[in-house]
Design an enzyme around this catalytic site. Structure first.
Site, mmCIF file in Angstrom:
data_model
loop_
_atom_site.group_PDB
_atom_site.id
_atom_site.type_symbol
_atom_site.label_atom_id
_atom_site.label_comp_id
_atom_site.label_asym_id
_atom_site.label_seq_id
_atom_site.Cartn_x
_atom_site.Cartn_y
_atom_site.Cartn_z
ATOM 1 N N SER A 138 20.479 -16.600 24.651
ATOM 2 C CA SER A 138 19.367 -15.707 24.330
ATOM 3 C C SER A 138 18.067 -16.492 24.401
ATOM 4 O O SER A 138 18.056 -17.706 24.148
ATOM 5 C CB SER A 138 19.533 -15.128 22.919
ATOM 6 O OG SER A 138 18.387 -14.396 22.541
ATOM 7 N N TYR A 148 20.901 -17.239 14.022
ATOM 8 C CA TYR A 148 21.236 -16.675 15.334
ATOM 9 C C TYR A 148 20.634 -17.541 16.443
ATOM 10 O O TYR A 148 21.322 -17.944 17.390
ATOM 11 C CB TYR A 148 20.724 -15.240 15.436
ATOM 12 C CG TYR A 148 20.987 -14.599 16.777
ATOM 13 C CD1 TYR A 148 22.192 -13.946 17.026
ATOM 14 C CD2 TYR A 148 20.048 -14.643 17.803
ATOM 15 C CE1 TYR A 148 22.446 -13.358 18.258
ATOM 16 C CE2 TYR A 148 20.295 -14.055 19.034
ATOM 17 C CZ TYR A 148 21.484 -13.423 19.256
ATOM 18 O OH TYR A 148 21.737 -12.852 20.484
#
Length: 254
Positions: A138, A148
């Site tokens: 990501s 994350y």
């Protein structure tokens, strides 16, 4: 015939990879938790493209489920040529406001699982001197964006290192770093993205097309969309204190 194993294959970016590989007549091994949805996805791909599609219903956070996928990846009688590590999820609250058990589950799925599956797949690929590993990271991994982003940063670094180590053996590796993409990810994570402008969104098929082009070109990291590429360039060259302030706003997630 090329055979591709995709985790998280029934929706979003995983499903887009399945469609793309099926369209060029690759055989597929689809991995997901929802057995009924998995069967429907496989049936649709067989009907549309006439390819062979295996399904493996497995919870990758369950040791038995993960072991089943590892065994499939290491099976020399039906070798897997391409591994797409796509399965993942996010949490709605920043650390430490989510239960620590949820944090651990997310960390395991985003780091431990791709590590183990890649470890199972790579020996066969190197022995055959061909193959590819596609890790879905990501743009959040380029910024200090909580647990994350930290997990995705690990996956990017792992991919870049693995790419160098495996290149002499004919195996390619790419880390795919999407920004906000139209998938089920945001809804499942409980994220409020109603205020995002239209230009911020990517389509899964665009992410996949760019990823496969970058894999073929030998690029270590694939970032879809000019805006996100400019964003990634900026944050990589900014002082980390400035990047951290940027991350307090909405960091892109797949």
């Amino acid at each position: 015939m090329t055979r591709v194993l995709i985790t998280g294959a029934t929706s979003g970016i995983g499903a887009a990879f399945a469609r793309r590989f099926a369209a060029v007549h690759c055989d597929l091994v689809l991995v997901a938790r929802d057995e009924e949805r998995l069967a429907g996805t496989a049936r649709d791909l067989r009907d549309r493209h006439g390819v062979r599609v295996e399904t493996l219903a497995a919870d990758l956070l369950d040791p038995a489920g993960r072991s089943a996928v590892e065994e499939r990846l290491s099976d020399p009688s039906a070798p897997v040529d391409v591994l797409v590590n796509n399965a993942g999820f996010g949490l709605p609250a920043p650390f430490p406001h989510s239960p620590v058990e949820d944090e651990e589950r997310m960390l395991d799925l985003l780091t431990r699982v791709p590590l183990r599956l890649t470890h199972a797949a790579v020996p066969g690929m190197t022995a055959r001197r061909r193959g590819a590993v596609i890790n879905i990271a990501s743009v959040a991994g380029l910024l200090p964006t909580g647990t994350y982003g930290a997990a995705k940063a690990w996956l990017i670094a792992f991919s870049e290192s693995l790419r160098v180590d495996l290149a002499p053996h004919g195996v390619k590796v790419v880390a795919v770093c999407p920004g906000f993409t139209r998938t089920e990810f945001q809804r499942r994570a409980g994220m409020d993205v109603s205020g995002l402008p239209e230009w911020a969104w990517l389509e899964p098929d665009r992410v996949v097309a760019d990823a496969l082009k970058d894999l073929a070109r030998g690029r270590p990291v694939s970032i879809a969309g000019r805006r996100y590429r400019a964003y990634a360039f900026a944050v990589r060259h900014l002082p980390r204190t400035v990047a951290a302030r940027m991350a307090r706003s909405r960091a892109p997630r797949d």
